[in-house]
Design a protein around this motif. Structure first.
Motif, mmCIF file in Angstrom:
data_model
loop_
_atom_site.group_PDB
_atom_site.id
_atom_site.type_symbol
_atom_site.label_atom_id
_atom_site.label_comp_id
_atom_site.label_asym_id
_atom_site.label_seq_id
_atom_site.Cartn_x
_atom_site.Cartn_y
_atom_site.Cartn_z
ATOM 1 N N VAL A 57 -72.415 31.666 -28.278
ATOM 2 C CA VAL A 57 -71.351 32.665 -28.638
ATOM 3 C C VAL A 57 -70.431 32.709 -29.265
ATOM 4 O O VAL A 57 -70.500 34.204 -29.914
ATOM 5 N N ILE A 58 -70.426 32.086 -30.780
ATOM 6 C CA ILE A 58 -69.544 31.591 -31.831
ATOM 7 C C ILE A 58 -70.784 31.548 -32.623
ATOM 8 O O ILE A 58 -70.581 30.470 -33.089
ATOM 9 N N GLU A 59 -70.025 32.407 -33.833
ATOM 10 C CA GLU A 59 -71.470 31.630 -35.163
ATOM 11 C C GLU A 59 -70.607 31.064 -35.782
ATOM 12 O O GLU A 59 -70.346 31.052 -35.601
ATOM 13 N N ASN A 60 -71.530 29.903 -36.481
ATOM 14 C CA ASN A 60 -71.013 28.945 -37.286
ATOM 15 C C ASN A 60 -70.110 28.140 -36.663
ATOM 16 O O ASN A 60 -69.443 27.618 -36.991
ATOM 17 N N THR A 61 -70.308 27.980 -35.050
ATOM 18 C CA THR A 61 -69.152 26.686 -34.720
ATOM 19 C C THR A 61 -69.334 25.631 -34.665
ATOM 20 O O THR A 61 -70.905 25.597 -35.471
ATOM 21 N N ARG A 62 -68.923 25.110 -35.136
ATOM 22 C CA ARG A 62 -68.736 22.996 -34.575
ATOM 23 C C ARG A 62 -68.296 22.769 -33.723
ATOM 24 O O ARG A 62 -68.524 21.273 -33.046
ATOM 25 N N MET A 63 -68.340 23.706 -32.622
ATOM 26 C CA MET A 63 -67.737 22.761 -31.237
ATOM 27 C C MET A 63 -68.745 21.917 -30.804
ATOM 28 O O MET A 63 -68.133 20.892 -30.668
ATOM 29 N N HIS A 64 -70.092 22.147 -31.114
ATOM 30 C CA HIS A 64 -70.969 20.600 -30.318
ATOM 31 C C HIS A 64 -70.863 20.038 -30.723
ATOM 32 O O HIS A 64 -71.439 18.951 -30.956
ATOM 33 N N ILE A 65 -70.423 19.712 -32.187
ATOM 34 C CA ILE A 65 -70.839 18.510 -33.587
ATOM 35 C C ILE A 65 -69.365 17.952 -33.078
ATOM 36 O O ILE A 65 -69.351 16.738 -32.897
ATOM 37 N N VAL A 66 -68.401 18.647 -32.447
ATOM 38 C CA VAL A 66 -66.908 17.395 -32.263
ATOM 39 C C VAL A 66 -67.462 16.870 -31.148
ATOM 40 O O VAL A 66 -67.352 16.050 -31.646
ATOM 41 N N VAL A 67 -68.168 17.439 -30.535
ATOM 42 C CA VAL A 67 -68.188 16.580 -28.845
ATOM 43 C C VAL A 67 -69.651 15.725 -28.963
ATOM 44 O O VAL A 67 -69.315 14.338 -28.644
ATOM 45 N N ARG A 68 -70.114 15.564 -29.998
ATOM 46 C CA ARG A 68 -71.789 14.984 -30.369
ATOM 47 C C ARG A 68 -71.011 13.621 -31.454
ATOM 48 O O ARG A 68 -70.280 12.322 -31.230
ATOM 49 N N THR A 69 -70.130 13.814 -32.489
ATOM 50 C CA THR A 69 -69.130 12.960 -33.263
ATOM 51 C C THR A 69 -67.797 12.608 -32.430
ATOM 52 O O THR A 69 -68.033 11.502 -32.804
ATOM 53 N N GLY A 70 -67.511 13.453 -31.844
ATOM 54 C CA GLY A 70 -65.709 12.421 -31.517
ATOM 55 C C GLY A 70 -64.859 12.472 -32.752
ATOM 56 O O GLY A 70 -64.032 11.947 -32.283
#
Length: 240
Positions: A57-70
């Motif tokens: 849905v969102i290009e170049n997003t890092r939301m999933h990375i923040v979930v993974r790294t915390g």
């Protein structure tokens, strides 16, 4: 029950119409909420994006990375639809475990951020002007940090100033000319509970010796030629 539903609708309306764009993802990076303004910008419908992975849905997003790294990412540049925006990404933690993340776009382009930055700088310059005027009117402008020293005796003296500054006792500062008596007087006032009150400086050498006590501590009207009723209380007095 009706009250809870009403509160939920109010909260949803507020978030939907918030100035910031908001997206929330679960621990797998799937969107569980995106507010109306963000959806409109992306050209998607709210019901359409729910359940999709954020990268769809969102290009170049890092939301999933923040979930993974915390690890939160604050005021990060995000390139989307041909423009750089400024976004925050914050992990949602429950009982020590990351269960999702919330992202907000706080500036929709860097020009918006620059305008805000310019506005803040302008306000800060105005504030500095007001502070300078206040200091000039208040009288006291020096603090202990303005007294540069490295000797143990001076450091001990500074500590003594901190102890007595907020008390109601009178203070006599003695020393040779040029040793910094006035700096310490300013510092005592700045650290006192009366720091927001005027700091009055008096040249005692200009007051005749026989009138000094009357000028500082008051006198009855008519006690001597030209005497007017009133009293002046000298809060802090230092020697020369």
């Amino acid at each position: 029950m009706e009250s809870i539903i009403f509160q939920h609708k109010i909260l949803e309306a507020v978030i939907n119409n918030a100035y910031e764009w908001i997206v929330v993802v679960d621990e797998h990076g799937k969107i569980i909420y995106m507010n109306k303004n963000y959806c409109e910008f992306l050209g998607r419908k709210q019901e359409e994006v729910i359940g999709k992975h954020v990268t769809e849905v969102i290009e170049n997003t890092r939301m999933h990375i923040v979930v993974r790294t915390g690890k939160e990412e604050i005021a990060d540049l995000h390139y989307i639809k041909g423009n750089y925006m400024i976004a925050n990404r914050i992990p949602i933690v429950d009982d020590g475990k990351v269960i999702g993340a919330v992202g907000t776009v706080i500036f929709r382009d860097t020009n918006e951020w620059k305008r805000m930055n310019t506005h803040i700088r302008h306000l800060l310059s105005q504030l500095q002007t007001y502070l300078q005027e206040w200091k000039e009117n208040n009288g006291a402008k020096y603090t202990l940090s303005d007294i540069i020293s490295c000797s143990k005796q001076m450091e001990a003296l500074k500590e003594k100033v901190k102890r007595i500054a907020d008390s109601d006792i009178s203070v006599l500062i003695r020393g040779e000319s040029g040793t910094g008596k006035e700096l310490f007087a300013h510092s005592i006032h700045q650290l006192s509970s009366r720091s927001d009150k005027p700091f009055v400086k008096i040249n005692c050498g200009a007051i005749p010796e026989h009138l000094l006590e009357s000028e500082l501590f008051g006198y009855e009207e008519g006690a001597f030629t030209g005497a007017k009723k009133g009293a002046f209380l000298l809060e802090r007095f230092w020697g020369t």
